[in-house]
Enzyme design. Structure first.
Site, PDB file in Angstrom:
ATOM      1  N   THR A  88       0.822  -1.221   0.000  1.00 15.97           N
ATOM      2  CA  THR A  88       0.000   0.000   0.000  1.00 15.97           C
ATOM      3  C   THR A  88       0.858   1.275   0.000  1.00 15.97           C
ATOM      4  O   THR A  88       0.682   2.155  -0.835  1.00 15.97           O
ATOM      5  CB  THR A  88      -0.914  -0.002   1.243  1.00 15.97           C
ATOM      6  OG1 THR A  88      -1.650  -1.223   1.228  1.00 15.97           O
ATOM      7  CG2 THR A  88      -1.874   1.170   1.243  1.00 15.97           C
TER       8      THR A  88
ATOM      9  N   GLY B 298       4.532   1.976  11.443  1.00 17.97           N
ATOM     10  CA  GLY B 298       4.289   0.696  12.105  1.00 17.97           C
ATOM     11  C   GLY B 298       5.469   0.233  12.940  1.00 17.97           C
ATOM     12  O   GLY B 298       5.383  -0.747  13.679  1.00 17.97           O
TER      13      GLY B 298
ATOM     14  N   SER C 218       2.974   7.531  11.562  1.00 17.57           N
ATOM     15  CA  SER C 218       1.823   6.886  10.926  1.00 17.57           C
ATOM     16  C   SER C 218       0.868   7.906  10.305  1.00 17.57           C
ATOM     17  O   SER C 218       1.011   9.115  10.494  1.00 17.57           O
ATOM     18  CB  SER C 218       1.068   6.073  11.977  1.00 17.57           C
ATOM     19  OG  SER C 218       0.360   6.975  12.824  1.00 17.57           O
ATOM     20  N   CYS C 219      -0.118   7.386   9.609  1.00 21.42           N
ATOM     21  CA  CYS C 219      -1.110   8.257   8.954  1.00 21.42           C
ATOM     22  C   CYS C 219      -1.849   9.122   9.968  1.00 21.42           C
ATOM     23  O   CYS C 219      -1.977  10.347   9.795  1.00 21.42           O
ATOM     24  CB  CYS C 219      -2.080   7.393   8.154  1.00 21.42           C
ATOM     25  SG  CYS C 219      -2.694   5.948   9.039  1.00 21.42           S
ATOM     26  N   ASN C 220      -2.333   8.523  11.042  1.00 20.97           N
ATOM     27  CA  ASN C 220      -3.069   9.302  12.051  1.00 20.97           C
ATOM     28  C   ASN C 220      -2.178  10.352  12.692  1.00 20.97           C
ATOM     29  O   ASN C 220      -2.581  11.505  12.880  1.00 20.97           O
ATOM     30  CB  ASN C 220      -3.626   8.366  13.137  1.00 20.97           C
ATOM     31  CG  ASN C 220      -4.876   7.655  12.682  1.00 20.97           C
ATOM     32  OD1 ASN C 220      -5.864   8.291  12.322  1.00 20.97           O
ATOM     33  ND2 ASN C 220      -4.861   6.328  12.682  1.00 20.97           N
TER      34      ASN C 220
ATOM     35  N   HIS D 232      -1.666   7.110  19.857  1.00 21.01           N
ATOM     36  CA  HIS D 232      -1.467   8.253  18.954  1.00 21.01           C
ATOM     37  C   HIS D 232      -0.957   9.505  19.666  1.00 21.01           C
ATOM     38  O   HIS D 232      -0.109  10.233  19.126  1.00 21.01           O
ATOM     39  CB  HIS D 232      -2.771   8.549  18.208  1.00 21.01           C
ATOM     40  CG  HIS D 232      -3.339   7.345  17.526  1.00 21.01           C
ATOM     41  ND1 HIS D 232      -4.268   6.512  18.129  1.00 21.01           N
ATOM     42  CD2 HIS D 232      -3.049   6.796  16.327  1.00 21.01           C
ATOM     43  CE1 HIS D 232      -4.560   5.510  17.305  1.00 21.01           C
ATOM     44  NE2 HIS D 232      -3.842   5.658  16.213  1.00 21.01           N
ATOM     45  N   GLY D 233      -1.492   9.769  20.885  1.00 21.27           N
ATOM     46  CA  GLY D 233      -1.056  10.966  21.623  1.00 21.27           C
ATOM     47  C   GLY D 233       0.446  10.924  21.910  1.00 21.27           C
ATOM     48  O   GLY D 233       1.187  11.846  21.524  1.00 21.27           O
TER      49      GLY D 233
ATOM     50  N   HIS E  16      -9.737   7.812   7.898  1.00 22.07           N
ATOM     51  CA  HIS E  16      -9.944   8.023   9.330  1.00 22.07           C
ATOM     52  C   HIS E  16     -10.600   9.396   9.532  1.00 22.07           C
ATOM     53  O   HIS E  16     -10.422  10.298   8.711  1.00 22.07           O
ATOM     54  CB  HIS E  16      -8.620   8.103  10.100  1.00 22.07           C
ATOM     55  CG  HIS E  16      -7.677   6.967   9.898  1.00 22.07           C
ATOM     56  ND1 HIS E  16      -7.958   5.675  10.275  1.00 22.07           N
ATOM     57  CD2 HIS E  16      -6.414   6.939   9.406  1.00 22.07           C
ATOM     58  CE1 HIS E  16      -6.899   4.906  10.020  1.00 22.07           C
ATOM     59  NE2 HIS E  16      -5.957   5.655   9.481  1.00 22.07           N
TER      60      HIS E  16
END
Ligand code: NAD
Length: 340
Positions: free
Chosen positions: A12, A111, A140-142, A195-196, A221
């Site tokens: 991807t 990742g 990462s994306c987020n 994520h934080g 997302h």
């Protein structure tokens, strides 16, 4: 001078980074690795991209399938200045010693743990800190989406506190074995989600707590942000601050874009390859101000948002470009970002 780039893991993220490298005038795509001689390997060859087998044991399978390969990953490493590791999460770390052995600079993806590279990257936040580094992790994306909007708001108004809810896509469109297919899954149930703390690897001064939920969708997302600012800001001032950044696009419900489905439809209508939307999408009408307390909702196209960041990371690590602005402008123009 052109930097020679290889991609380990043509999935991807890898196939998008490969296509983006092909569009840079200061980079050469030396080749990509594949584990299996499948349609993606065939497609790479059709595009004129050199394919290398991920390991020596796989060479015969490519031969049997009639797909030309140039050698193995180790052969590719002899041909590159930078390897962009796009293997699945936690696999990248297992390759670090090999990259060191071949004396190539390496970019890891979100990742992997921060410690794999010891440095987590987002172009607008910390490009200069990546200059000349041998190892960099593109977050990462987020985390990339959060870094972009938090950096913009923090630069203009100062952020005292951020509280964020992430509604995560359950799987990418090609992942037919992943879910959930009928559930809303706290991911994880405990607070905070990772994520934080990951944002703090890039923006250490941001006070942030995140909670994440995985849902049955593959498109994007969505993040809901509640921010307490150092100084008051009106809705117009916040929108104006965000609009200065080409990698943030403001879309409007009054224009018919009020969901991830409509964002993706827009990308399709724009003729974006693979309907990619590397810009962070902010829904204009979601921006609400109560003086120093603001709210906003944003959407992240998980498959493409990190692609321009990988290109800028290559430039920073190889000192190809004087400034972050210069690199980001080159990347944005070559990939057609901004202006929507
Ligand atoms: P993917 O599964 O789509 O692609 C990984 C590719 O690596 C596949 O082609 C696979 O065959 C190949 N591969 C597997 N084992 C390998 C090995 N040992 N050696 C070489 N190649 C191998 O994964 P992806 O979604 O592209 O994710 C790659 C990285 O990017 C991960 O760290 C992930 O967390 C990160 N990331 C993914 C997304 C996303 O939404 N997909 C977004 C941002 C970051």
């Amino acid at each position: 001078m052109k930097v020679r780039v290889g991609i380990n893991g043509y999935g991807t993220i890898g196939k998008r980074v490969a296509d983006a490298v092909l569009k840079q005038r200061d980079m050469i795509l030396a080749g990509v690795t594949k584990t299996k001689p499948n349609f993606e390997a065939r497609m790479a060859r059709q595009k004129g991209i050199k394919v290398y087998a991920a390991s020596a044991e796989k060479l015969q399978a490519f031969k049997d399938a009639g797909i030309e390969v140039q050698g193995t990953l180790e052969d590719l490493l002899n041909e590159v200045d930078v390897i962009v590791d796009c293997t699945p999460g936690k696999v990248g770390a297992t390759y670090k010693a090999l990259y060191e052995k071949h004396k190539v600079k390496a970019i890891f993806q979100g990742g992997e743990k921060h410690e794999v590279a010891g440095f987590s990257f987002n172009a607008v936040c910390n490009y200069n800190d990546a200059l000349g580094r041998d190892f960099v992790r593109v977050v990462s994306c987020n985390t990339t989406g959060l870094c972009r909007s938090l950096y913009a708001v923090d630069t203009e108004f100062g952020i005292r506190k951020s509280r964020v809810v992430l509604i995560r896509r359950g799987a990418d469109p090609s992942e037919d074995k992943k879910g959930p297919i009928n559930s809303i899954m706290p991911d994880p149930v405990s607070i905070p989600s990772h994520h934080g703390p990951d944002v703090q690897k890039v923006l250490p001064k941001i006070d942030i707590t995140t909670s994440a939920f995985a849902v049955p969708t593959t498109l994007m997302h969505v993040h809901w942000l509640n921010l307490e600012l150092e100084k008051e800001a009106t809705e117009a001032e916040i929108l104006s601050a965000l609009s200065k950044y080409p990698r943030i696009s403001l879309v409007s419900a009054s224009d018919g874009i009020d969901s991830t489905a409509q964002v993706i439809e827009y990308a399709r209508d724009l003729g974006r390859c693979r309907y990619d939307m590397p810009e962070l999408i902010v829904f204009k009408e979601s921006v609400k101000s109560f003086g120093r307390e603001i709210y906003l909702t944003q959407a992240v196209h998980q498959e493409s948002i990190v692609v321009p960041e990988n290109i800028d990371a290559i430039r920073a690590m190889t000192n190809l470009c004087g400034t972050a602005e210069e690199s980001m402008t080159m990347t944005n123009e070559s990939l057609g970002l901004g202006g929507i």
